[in-house]
Design a protein around this motif. Structure first.
Motif, PDB file in Angstrom:
ATOM      1  N   THR A  68    -111.880  24.509 -67.786  1.00  0.00           N
ATOM      2  CA  THR A  68    -112.313  25.144 -69.023  1.00  0.00           C
ATOM      3  C   THR A  68    -111.153  25.177 -70.010  1.00  0.00           C
ATOM      4  O   THR A  68    -110.045  25.577 -69.658  1.00  0.00           O
ATOM      5  CB  THR A  68    -112.796  26.586 -68.758  1.00  0.00           C
ATOM      6  N   PHE A  69    -111.438  24.744 -71.232  1.00  0.00           N
ATOM      7  CA  PHE A  69    -110.442  24.735 -72.301  1.00  0.00           C
ATOM      8  C   PHE A  69    -110.943  25.575 -73.468  1.00  0.00           C
ATOM      9  O   PHE A  69    -112.131  25.545 -73.791  1.00  0.00           O
ATOM     10  CB  PHE A  69    -110.218  23.316 -72.837  1.00  0.00           C
ATOM     11  N   VAL A  70    -110.046  26.287 -74.111  1.00  0.00           N
ATOM     12  CA  VAL A  70    -110.301  26.900 -75.407  1.00  0.00           C
ATOM     13  C   VAL A  70    -109.356  26.199 -76.371  1.00  0.00           C
ATOM     14  O   VAL A  70    -108.138  26.195 -76.165  1.00  0.00           O
ATOM     15  CB  VAL A  70    -110.058  28.424 -75.393  1.00  0.00           C
ATOM     16  N   VAL A  71    -109.931  25.573 -77.400  1.00  0.00           N
ATOM     17  CA  VAL A  71    -109.164  24.744 -78.325  1.00  0.00           C
ATOM     18  C   VAL A  71    -109.370  25.252 -79.743  1.00  0.00           C
ATOM     19  O   VAL A  71    -110.504  25.526 -80.148  1.00  0.00           O
ATOM     20  CB  VAL A  71    -109.619  23.267 -78.231  1.00  0.00           C
ATOM     21  N   GLU A  72    -108.283  25.344 -80.500  1.00  0.00           N
ATOM     22  CA  GLU A  72    -108.348  25.727 -81.904  1.00  0.00           C
ATOM     23  C   GLU A  72    -107.701  24.613 -82.721  1.00  0.00           C
ATOM     24  O   GLU A  72    -106.520  24.298 -82.533  1.00  0.00           O
ATOM     25  CB  GLU A  72    -107.609  27.037 -82.140  1.00  0.00           C
ATOM     26  N   ALA A  73    -108.482  24.006 -83.615  1.00  0.00           N
ATOM     27  CA  ALA A  73    -107.971  22.889 -84.409  1.00  0.00           C
ATOM     28  C   ALA A  73    -108.975  22.529 -85.493  1.00  0.00           C
ATOM     29  O   ALA A  73    -110.037  23.148 -85.608  1.00  0.00           O
ATOM     30  CB  ALA A  73    -107.721  21.678 -83.511  1.00  0.00           C
ATOM     31  N   ALA A  74    -108.647  21.512 -86.261  1.00  0.00           N
ATOM     32  CA  ALA A  74    -109.591  20.966 -87.234  1.00  0.00           C
ATOM     33  C   ALA A  74    -110.788  20.409 -86.468  1.00  0.00           C
ATOM     34  O   ALA A  74    -110.652  19.898 -85.351  1.00  0.00           O
ATOM     35  CB  ALA A  74    -108.933  19.867 -88.060  1.00  0.00           C
ATOM     36  N   TYR A  75    -111.969  20.500 -87.069  1.00  0.00           N
ATOM     37  CA  TYR A  75    -113.203  20.072 -86.411  1.00  0.00           C
ATOM     38  C   TYR A  75    -113.111  18.640 -85.893  1.00  0.00           C
ATOM     39  O   TYR A  75    -113.460  18.372 -84.741  1.00  0.00           O
ATOM     40  CB  TYR A  75    -114.368  20.234 -87.386  1.00  0.00           C
ATOM     41  N   GLN A  76    -112.639  17.721 -86.699  1.00  0.00           N
ATOM     42  CA  GLN A  76    -112.547  16.315 -86.275  1.00  0.00           C
ATOM     43  C   GLN A  76    -111.614  16.172 -85.077  1.00  0.00           C
ATOM     44  O   GLN A  76    -111.857  15.361 -84.184  1.00  0.00           O
ATOM     45  CB  GLN A  76    -112.085  15.431 -87.434  1.00  0.00           C
ATOM     46  N   ASP A  77    -110.543  16.964 -85.046  1.00  0.00           N
ATOM     47  CA  ASP A  77    -109.613  16.910 -83.923  1.00  0.00           C
ATOM     48  C   ASP A  77    -110.239  17.473 -82.650  1.00  0.00           C
ATOM     49  O   ASP A  77    -109.983  16.993 -81.554  1.00  0.00           O
ATOM     50  CB  ASP A  77    -108.326  17.652 -84.260  1.00  0.00           C
ATOM     51  N   VAL A  78    -111.078  18.487 -82.814  1.00  0.00           N
ATOM     52  CA  VAL A  78    -111.787  19.037 -81.657  1.00  0.00           C
ATOM     53  C   VAL A  78    -112.761  17.996 -81.102  1.00  0.00           C
ATOM     54  O   VAL A  78    -112.870  17.817 -79.893  1.00  0.00           O
ATOM     55  CB  VAL A  78    -112.503  20.362 -82.022  1.00  0.00           C
ATOM     56  N   LEU A  79    -113.452  17.288 -81.987  1.00  0.00           N
ATOM     57  CA  LEU A  79    -114.348  16.219 -81.524  1.00  0.00           C
ATOM     58  C   LEU A  79    -113.570  15.138 -80.773  1.00  0.00           C
ATOM     59  O   LEU A  79    -114.046  14.619 -79.755  1.00  0.00           O
ATOM     60  CB  LEU A  79    -115.104  15.599 -82.701  1.00  0.00           C
ATOM     61  N   HIS A  80    -112.374  14.829 -81.252  1.00  0.00           N
ATOM     62  CA  HIS A  80    -111.526  13.855 -80.558  1.00  0.00           C
ATOM     63  C   HIS A  80    -111.150  14.373 -79.164  1.00  0.00           C
ATOM     64  O   HIS A  80    -111.189  13.627 -78.178  1.00  0.00           O
ATOM     65  CB  HIS A  80    -110.275  13.562 -81.393  1.00  0.00           C
ATOM     66  N   PHE A  81    -110.805  15.652 -79.071  1.00  0.00           N
ATOM     67  CA  PHE A  81    -110.476  16.258 -77.789  1.00  0.00           C
ATOM     68  C   PHE A  81    -111.665  16.169 -76.828  1.00  0.00           C
ATOM     69  O   PHE A  81    -111.515  15.769 -75.673  1.00  0.00           O
ATOM     70  CB  PHE A  81    -110.065  17.726 -77.990  1.00  0.00           C
ATOM     71  N   ILE A  82    -112.850  16.536 -77.315  1.00  0.00           N
ATOM     72  CA  ILE A  82    -114.055  16.497 -76.485  1.00  0.00           C
ATOM     73  C   ILE A  82    -114.310  15.072 -75.989  1.00  0.00           C
ATOM     74  O   ILE A  82    -114.608  14.854 -74.812  1.00  0.00           O
ATOM     75  CB  ILE A  82    -115.272  17.051 -77.254  1.00  0.00           C
ATOM     76  N   GLY A  83    -114.166  14.100 -76.863  1.00  0.00           N
ATOM     77  CA  GLY A  83    -114.339  12.700 -76.462  1.00  0.00           C
ATOM     78  C   GLY A  83    -113.338  12.283 -75.402  1.00  0.00           C
ATOM     79  O   GLY A  83    -113.668  11.527 -74.485  1.00  0.00           O
ATOM     80  N   THR A  84    -112.118  12.782 -75.511  1.00  0.00           N
ATOM     81  CA  THR A  84    -111.083  12.459 -74.520  1.00  0.00           C
ATOM     82  C   THR A  84    -111.436  13.049 -73.163  1.00  0.00           C
ATOM     83  O   THR A  84    -111.294  12.379 -72.129  1.00  0.00           O
ATOM     84  CB  THR A  84    -109.711  12.975 -74.997  1.00  0.00           C
ATOM     85  N   VAL A  85    -111.915  14.292 -73.148  1.00  0.00           N
ATOM     86  CA  VAL A  85    -112.316  14.915 -71.880  1.00  0.00           C
ATOM     87  C   VAL A  85    -113.499  14.158 -71.289  1.00  0.00           C
ATOM     88  O   VAL A  85    -113.525  13.856 -70.095  1.00  0.00           O
ATOM     89  CB  VAL A  85    -112.640  16.419 -72.067  1.00  0.00           C
ATOM     90  N   ARG A  86    -114.484  13.814 -72.135  1.00  0.00           N
ATOM     91  CA  ARG A  86    -115.642  13.050 -71.646  1.00  0.00           C
ATOM     92  C   ARG A  86    -115.214  11.708 -71.067  1.00  0.00           C
ATOM     93  O   ARG A  86    -115.816  11.200 -70.129  1.00  0.00           O
ATOM     94  CB  ARG A  86    -116.638  12.808 -72.777  1.00  0.00           C
ATOM     95  N   GLY A  87    -114.192  11.123 -71.631  1.00  0.00           N
ATOM     96  CA  GLY A  87    -113.724   9.821 -71.187  1.00  0.00           C
ATOM     97  C   GLY A  87    -112.825   9.855 -69.964  1.00  0.00           C
ATOM     98  O   GLY A  87    -112.386   8.820 -69.485  1.00  0.00           O
ATOM     99  N   ALA A  88    -112.555  11.051 -69.436  1.00  0.00           N
ATOM    100  CA  ALA A  88    -111.672  11.169 -68.272  1.00  0.00           C
ATOM    101  C   ALA A  88    -112.212  10.401 -67.075  1.00  0.00           C
ATOM    102  O   ALA A  88    -111.466   9.788 -66.325  1.00  0.00           O
ATOM    103  CB  ALA A  88    -111.454  12.635 -67.915  1.00  0.00           C
ATOM    104  N   ASP A  89    -113.524  10.440 -66.903  1.00  0.00           N
ATOM    105  CA  ASP A  89    -114.175   9.740 -65.792  1.00  0.00           C
ATOM    106  C   ASP A  89    -115.678   9.825 -66.035  1.00  0.00           C
ATOM    107  O   ASP A  89    -116.163  10.830 -66.552  1.00  0.00           O
ATOM    108  CB  ASP A  89    -113.817  10.389 -64.450  1.00  0.00           C
ATOM    109  N   GLU A  90    -116.400   8.789 -65.636  1.00  0.00           N
ATOM    110  CA  GLU A  90    -117.850   8.797 -65.887  1.00  0.00           C
ATOM    111  C   GLU A  90    -118.584   9.886 -65.117  1.00  0.00           C
ATOM    112  O   GLU A  90    -119.691  10.256 -65.476  1.00  0.00           O
ATOM    113  CB  GLU A  90    -118.462   7.434 -65.586  1.00  0.00           C
TER     114      GLU A  90
END
Length: 139
Positions: free
Chosen positions: A93-115
């Motif tokens: 579980t992560f709590v992230v504070e950032a610009a919206y586009q950067d948060v979307l990038h973070f979410i995509g990175t977590v999703r891409g960790a493994d299928e």
């Protein structure tokens, strides 16, 4: 795509009246693209909770989660790792504070960790006078 995921897609398609897994995948892709095109929080600072669930004793995924923590440490406000009962899986579980586009990038990175990683998240705007965006570091 793992055999289990293919089987789950086939079962889902059959149970929900889809013509096959390709129709399910097409709809899922459209939903994902629409999700990232939403501009409700564009140019805003947001707070996100991101939950990733994956199999127990998966050292490669756990290592990737650690890499993600380091990569985005400037914007991660909180992070926890928990094992489910009877080793049924792990929850990051992560709590992230950032610009919206950067948060979307973070979410995509977590999703891409493994299928096999399942990711859910919530996003809310940060209230207050300071609306300047905080960038997530890609270092």
């Amino acid at each position: 795509m793992t055999e289990r995921l293919r089987e789950d897609l086939d079962t889902f398609a059959e149970e929900h009246g889809y013509t096959g897994r390709s129709e399910v995948i097409r709809e899922a892709c459209q939903s994902l693209l629409e999700e990232y095109q939403e501009a409700d929080y564009e140019d805003q600072r947001v707070l996100a909770t991101v939950t990733a669930v994956f199999g127990y004793d998966e050292p490669e995924i756990e290592r990737r989660m650690m890499d993600i923590r380091h990569e985005f440490e400037g914007s991660i406000r909180s992070n926890s790792h928990n094992c489910l009962r009877e080793n049924a899986g792990c929850v990051e579980t992560f709590v992230v504070e950032a610009a919206y586009q950067d948060v979307l990038h973070f979410i995509g990175t977590v999703r891409g960790a493994d299928e096999s990683v399942s990711v859910e998240y919530t996003v809310v705007p940060v209230n207050g006078n300071d609306t300047a965006a905080s960038d997530i570091s890609d270092s």
